[in-house]
Design a protein around this motif. Structure first.
Motif, short mmCIF file in Angstrom:
data_model
loop_
_atom_site.label_atom_id
_atom_site.label_comp_id
_atom_site.label_asym_id
_atom_site.label_seq_id
_atom_site.Cartn_x
_atom_site.Cartn_y
_atom_site.Cartn_z
N ALA A 84 -2.45 11.86 6.71
CA ALA A 84 -1.71 12.60 5.69
C ALA A 84 -2.43 12.55 4.35
N PHE A 85 -2.98 11.38 4.01
CA PHE A 85 -3.74 11.26 2.76
C PHE A 85 -4.97 12.17 2.79
N ILE A 86 -5.68 12.16 3.91
CA ILE A 86 -6.87 13.01 4.04
C ILE A 86 -6.49 14.48 3.92
N GLY A 87 -5.37 14.84 4.53
CA GLY A 87 -4.91 16.23 4.46
C GLY A 87 -4.59 16.64 3.04
N ASN A 88 -3.92 15.74 2.28
CA ASN A 88 -3.62 16.02 0.87
C ASN A 88 -4.90 16.26 0.06
N ALA A 89 -5.90 15.37 0.25
CA ALA A 89 -7.16 15.49 -0.50
C ALA A 89 -7.88 16.79 -0.16
N LEU A 90 -7.96 17.14 1.14
CA LEU A 90 -8.65 18.37 1.55
C LEU A 90 -7.94 19.61 1.02
N PHE A 110 0.83 -1.20 0.00
CA PHE A 110 0.00 0.00 0.00
C PHE A 110 0.87 1.26 0.00
N LEU A 111 1.92 1.26 0.82
CA LEU A 111 2.82 2.41 0.89
C LEU A 111 3.62 2.58 -0.40
N VAL A 112 3.97 1.47 -1.04
CA VAL A 112 4.71 1.56 -2.31
C VAL A 112 3.85 2.23 -3.38
N PHE A 113 2.62 1.78 -3.53
CA PHE A 113 1.75 2.37 -4.55
C PHE A 113 1.37 3.80 -4.20
N HIS A 164 -2.73 5.24 11.12
CA HIS A 164 -3.24 6.52 11.59
C HIS A 164 -2.52 7.71 10.94
N VAL A 165 -1.18 7.68 10.99
CA VAL A 165 -0.40 8.82 10.51
C VAL A 165 -0.54 8.99 9.00
N VAL A 166 -0.33 7.88 8.26
CA VAL A 166 -0.41 7.97 6.81
C VAL A 166 -1.83 8.28 6.36
N CYS A 181 5.67 8.17 3.45
CA CYS A 181 5.44 6.80 2.98
C CYS A 181 6.74 6.00 2.97
N VAL A 182 7.83 6.63 2.50
CA VAL A 182 9.12 5.94 2.45
C VAL A 182 9.61 5.60 3.86
N LEU A 183 9.47 6.57 4.77
CA LEU A 183 9.93 6.35 6.15
C LEU A 183 9.15 5.23 6.83
N PHE A 184 7.82 5.25 6.67
CA PHE A 184 7.02 4.20 7.32
C PHE A 184 7.20 2.85 6.63
N TRP A 185 7.49 2.86 5.33
CA TRP A 185 7.82 1.60 4.66
C TRP A 185 9.07 0.98 5.27
N ALA A 186 10.10 1.82 5.46
CA ALA A 186 11.34 1.33 6.09
C ALA A 186 11.10 0.93 7.54
#
Length: 653
Positions: free
Chosen positions: A111-117, A50-53, A106-108, A85-90
């Protein structure tokens, strides 16, 4: 503490602080910790994909997506989310952890919701509201716990409704229905996905447990928990692969079969468990102790020298000879041990086992309950025994096997009462082979059962020409008694001989009783039912003979020559012989004292009440053709030895 661990701990504290409690039973992963760990491992894979995509999406968004009038805020936030995404993937690649996955969700998710808004606010288009709707099923698939799924999904729907309310209230009703539908779909997807994954995880765990159990059973003895034969041979090969010396020992219990017969197999199992415990305690942690099967054990002892090994062997024998408590019963047995040393550079497994087995055989032959270390003398014996065994396989039994007969004398009646048949072998290849050598080789190889009928037939053929009141005594091997087919052949020979069964005395040893008492009892019962007499040979040389006298119909006990030899050491042996004679008499049995060779020994035997005597005092073993002359050389009745002739016999002996 590593930064990753510190981050996980901080999240746990914040989670408890915000909710005021630990995760609810709904949030907790089901069943055991192993299931939770396996589920976390599975979900980590989903989260990483999920984080990769997501990272690919935000990479494209950062490079190519622009909104008119945006000073670069959207690309900057997209870049920050990409880095996240990269940090949480690692972070999740380090290890599978429910806490790490929950924090990532929770964090990611936020962040996704924030980007969309941010995109919606910077340039409103009604179609962009679908960003927030599409995030809900993504959260449902990637969320590790229900509370992560519900909280991120509700945050996304709340953002959707808030943006619609402030920017386009005409779409509020439609968005509300879409939001409701997305939540229902999210819950459904979450339930189905989690149930399927949990089911798969449990099946995998069950499969792994069954595999581990199968491996454990394949390598360990189910009763004692010790390594089994297969695991022991593997361990032996591993020791041989290293250029280091060690000692290999084979342990065999003496008297275990009667415990099974008398107390039952459940008590026998208790004894085996206790034996395994004592062996492990005696040998120490560095040694390998295994159960090869039945009452046979094996040990590999590294890092000791010969004196220490001998002391350890004695200690093992002492420990195993201690009484065994079986509920309200107490059982006794001993153990014989055969050791051999593995020299540096030696890598032949079968040779090591052969030497240990030979040393074990020697221990049983010499005196049960002792440890014997294989030496060079044994090496020579092995070579000679192999040569004897090979010659035995091609023996011409009728021509090469002969018998010698030693008289048995009745001191009270002053006459010969019978002869014991003693096997002799003159091999075409080896010449005259000592009886103890070829009998031992025949017993070890199992060939004795094919020799016994031939020898017995020869003995009975000789006895058929004797006076009708002379007995013939013949030795049976333990293997003869333990084989029903061998007993059948013996009975066939007796019936075909024409000699009255009452004149035939078949000698048995304690070895058969120790090996399989039930079968030995059946065999002796069949033999005695025909009228044959049963004699217990080497009486007193073992420690359990007395227990058999109540169960086996014994007519004669033969008191071992070792007690006669011990007469020179004091009166103790004299008292023992007298006690055994009295015991036999009280039980209605006859006795024969073996190995009386001197006038002094004969005098002592008379003084303790001995009646039947066998030994050089009255005649050495002789060919069948010499028996008639031997008998006729005495009184006219061919039975009595006058005192003068007895004195001459003493002088010649």
């Amino acid at each position: 503490m590593s930064p990753a661990a510190a981050l996980s701990r901080l999240y746990c504290r914040l989670s408890v602080g915000l909710t005021g409690a630990e995760p609810s039973s709904e949030d907790a992963l089901p069943n055991t910790k192993s299931v939770a760990d396996a589920f976390a491992t599975t979900m980590r894979t989903s989260m990483c994909y999920f984080l990769v995509f997501a990272g690919l999406y935000f990479t494209i968004n950062t490079l190519f997506y622009r909104v008119p009038g945006d000073p670069g805020l959207i690309p900057g936030v997209s870049l920050a989310t990409l880095v996240l995404c990269v940090l949480f993937w690692a972070y999740n690649r380090q290890r599978a952890s429910v806490v790490r996955l929950e924090m990532t969700g929770h964090v990611v998710g936020l962040a996704f919701i924030g980007n969309a808004l941010l995109d919606i606010v910077m340039q409103y288009q009604s179609i962009k509201l679908m960003y927030l709707v599409l995030l809900v099923p993504a959260f449902a698939v990637s969320g590790v716990r229900p509370r992560v799924i519900y909280s991120t999904s509700l945050a996304s729907i709340t953002g959707l409704l808030a943006a619609t309310y402030w920017l386009d209230r005409t779409q509020l009703t439609n968005c509300a229905w879409v939001a409701f539908a997305s939540l229902v779909i999210a819950v459904g997807i979450s339930r189905v996905t989690r149930s399927a994954m949990l089911r798969a995880v449990k099946l995998k765990i069950d499969s792994d447990q069954n595999r581990d159990q199968a491996i454990l059973l394949a390598a360990n003895d189910a009763l004692t928990g010790l390594p089994n034969r297969r695991a022991f041979l593997k361990a032996l090969d591993e020791h041989l692969a290293h250029d280091a010396g060690f000692y290999l020992g084979l342990v065999d219990l003496d008297g275990f079969k009667p415990i099974n017969d008398i107390y039952g197999h459940s008590y026998g199992d208790q004894v085996l468990v206790e034996v395994s415990r004592r062996l492990r305690a005696s040998c120490g942690h560095q040694s390998t102790v295994a159960r090869l099967g039945g009452d046979e054990f094996a040990v590999i002892i590294p890092g000791v020298d010969e004196p220490a090994l001998r002391s350890l062997g004695d200690a093992m024998c002492v420990a195993l000879a201690e009484p065994y408590s079986l509920n309200n019963e107490t059982a006794f047995l001993s153990a014989s041990i055969g050791f051999t040393e593995r020299m540096r550079g030696e890598s032949n497994t079968s040779k090591l086992l052969e030497r240990s087995d030979y040393a074990l055989y020697e221990a049983k032959e010499l005196s049960r309950g002792i440890a014997v270390l294989f030496d060079r003398g044994h090496e020579e014996l092995i070579r000679s025994t192999k040569a004897v065994e090979q010659a035995l396989r091609g023996i011409d039994r009728d021509r090469e096997l002969t018998l010698a007969f030693q008289p048995q004398y009745d001191l009270k009646e002053n006459k010969i009462v019978g002869f014991e048949a003693l096997a002799r072998w003159h091999s075409e290849k080896l010449g005259q082979v000592p009886p103890d050598v070829f009998i031992r080789a025949a017993e070890r190889s199992g060939l004795i059962t094919s020799l016994t009928p031939t020898l017995l037939a020869k003995a009975l053929d000789a006895a058929s020409s004797w006076p009708d009141d002379l007995r013939i005594s013949f030795n049976l091997s333990a293997r003869d008694l333990l084989s029903p087919r061998s007993v059948d052949r013996i009975l066939d020979v007796v019936r075909a001989s024409g000699v009255r069964a009452e004149r035939i005395e078949l000698e048995i040893t304690e070895t058969a009783m120790l090996t399989d008492f039930a079968q030995a009892l059946k065999a002796t019962s069949r033999l005695s039912d025909t009228g044959c007499r049963i004699a217990l040979d080497d009486f007193g040389s073992g420690y359990t003979n007395f227990s058999y006298l109540n169960q086996i119909k014994v007519h004669t006990v033969k008191i071992d020559r070792s007690f006669v030899l011990a007469l020179e050491q004091g009166d103790h042996a004299k008292k023992i012989i007298k006690s055994m004679i009295e015991l036999a008499g009280n039980l209605g049995m006859e006795h024969v004292i073996e190995g009386v060779e001197t006038a002094h020994e004969l005098k002592v035997m008379r003084s303790v009440g001995a009646r039947m005597i066998q030994g050089y005092m009255f005649g050495k073993p002789m060919p069948a053709d010499d028996i008639a002359a031997y008998l006729s050389s005495h009184d006219s009745d061919r039975f009595k030895l006058r005192p003068a002739k007895l004195l001459r016999s003493i002088e010649t002996c």
